[in-house]
Write an enzyme that holds these catalytic residues in place. Structure first.
Site, short mmCIF file in Angstrom:
data_model
loop_
_atom_site.label_atom_id
_atom_site.label_comp_id
_atom_site.label_asym_id
_atom_site.label_seq_id
_atom_site.Cartn_x
_atom_site.Cartn_y
_atom_site.Cartn_z
N HIS A 80 36.13 39.31 37.70
CA HIS A 80 37.78 39.75 38.36
C HIS A 80 38.07 38.39 38.04
O HIS A 80 37.84 37.23 38.19
CB HIS A 80 37.73 39.45 39.73
N ARG A 83 43.89 47.02 39.14
CA ARG A 83 43.04 46.58 40.49
C ARG A 83 42.32 48.08 40.11
O ARG A 83 43.05 48.91 40.60
CB ARG A 83 43.18 46.50 41.31
N ARG A 90 46.25 38.97 47.58
CA ARG A 90 46.91 37.84 46.82
C ARG A 90 47.30 38.19 45.43
O ARG A 90 48.23 37.98 44.47
CB ARG A 90 45.75 36.69 47.18
N THR A 91 46.23 39.04 44.80
CA THR A 91 45.95 39.78 43.28
C THR A 91 47.28 39.89 43.16
O THR A 91 48.68 39.46 41.82
CB THR A 91 45.01 39.97 43.02
N LYS A 98 47.10 63.65 41.72
CA LYS A 98 47.35 65.73 40.96
C LYS A 98 45.49 65.87 40.44
O LYS A 98 45.67 66.24 39.57
CB LYS A 98 48.29 65.94 40.34
#
Ligand code: CP
Length: 302
Positions: free
Chosen positions: A129, A101, A51-52, A80
């Site tokens: 959030h 995120r 969703r996000t 890396k």
């Protein structure tokens, strides 16, 4: 630059104005199809999302803007050993706005501190959030026509559920809010969240059955398997609350059921056809409110 790392980075007035713009966009989305033409957004997802990420990307696309980014950090130079700070410093040379995120609590603050463009926390570990909170506020405002005078039950994994940490803090800023925190002892709302609720009333209980009748909103949450250190504890707690149509019989006729999704077993699919089940609409509100947020952070009006 203005960043959004946690809900109280915005005043109540700023949040109300984003909610208002989100409602206007929802009414007439086609009026906004060119407002971000020429702007570029980076979506950097170090942790899975449906969703996000997709609502940010559809939001920017629906505003006429473009998107770059990754949803598999192993395909970036993180693999890396590049630091988060160097990644954000670099990406902010390419784009006008960043949504990220990350699995670590505090990573969003770390990233925002080096970003030279507006930065949005799309969820950092078990911490916050805030764009889910904006989604939730728009859903509540649209369904209940108010953000005050509400009894809100939050049920399930209140320890690791970052969505309820952010939402509790945000709702505590409105008048006459009462929280009912429903969880097993092991998954109670953290002290730091409780201590940040000011004089907002709350009770803690482990019984959904005893609480459901008094609620205006029932916010269900998933037991967050990926954040448990002890697998046995997860197995013991995973199905501790299951909302089904039988339990819904005891709820108010105008109570709404919310859930940030994804769900596992905590809401039985027989609840989906109940008109009080708002969780899929909630996911759609998330796109409209992210359109509003992008416009506000870029300083764009219609
Ligand atoms: N609600 C939410 O954050 O869903 P995703 O994890 O799918 O983005």
């Amino acid at each position: 630059n203005k960043h959004l790392v946690k809900p109280d980075d915005f005043t109540v007035e700023e949040i109300d104005s984003i909610i208002e713009l989100g409602m206007q966009i929802k009414q007439n989305p086609r009026e906004y199809i060119k407002v971000c033409e020429g702007y570029l957004m980076a979506t950097l997802f170090y942790e899975p999302s449906t969703r996000t990420r997709l609502s940010f990307e559809s939001a920017m696309s629906r505003l006429g803007g473009k998107i770059i980014g990754f949803s598999d950090p192993n395909a970036s130079s993180v693999s890396k050993g590049e630091s988060l700070e160097d990644t954000i410093t670099t990406v902010s040379k390419y784009v006008d706005i960043i949504a990220m995120r990350h699995p670590q609590s505090g990573a969003a603050q770390q990233a925002a501190s080096v970003s030279s463009v507006p930065f949005i926390n799309a969820g950092d570990g078990g911490n916050q959030h805030p764009t889910q909170t904006l989604t939730d506020l728009l859903t509540i405002k649209s369904c209940m026509k108010r953000l005050d005078n509400l009894t809100i039950g939050m049920c399930g994994d209140l320890k690791y559920g970052r969505t309820v940490h952010s939402l509790a803090k945000a709702m505590s800023r409105y008048k006459n809010i009462k929280f009912v925190f429903i969880s097993p002892e092991e998954l109670k709302m953290p002290e730091y969240v409780l201590n940040d609720l000011g004089d907002t009333q709350f009770i803690e209980t482990n019984s959904l059955d005893d609480s459901i009748a008094e609620l205006d909103i029932l916010y269900m949450t998933r037991i967050q398997r990926e954040r448990f250190e002890d697998r046995d504890e997860y197995e013991r707690l995973k199905d501790v609350y299951i909302l089904d149509s039988k339990k819904m019989e005891n709820a108010k006729s105008d109570m709404i059921v919310m859930h940030p999704l994804p769900r596992v077993n905590e809401i039985s699919t027989d609840v989906d056809i109940d008109s009080r089940a708002m969780y899929f609409e909630q996911a759609q509100y998330g796109m409209y409110v992210r359109m509003a947020l992008i416009m506000k952070l870029l300083g764009i009006s219609k």
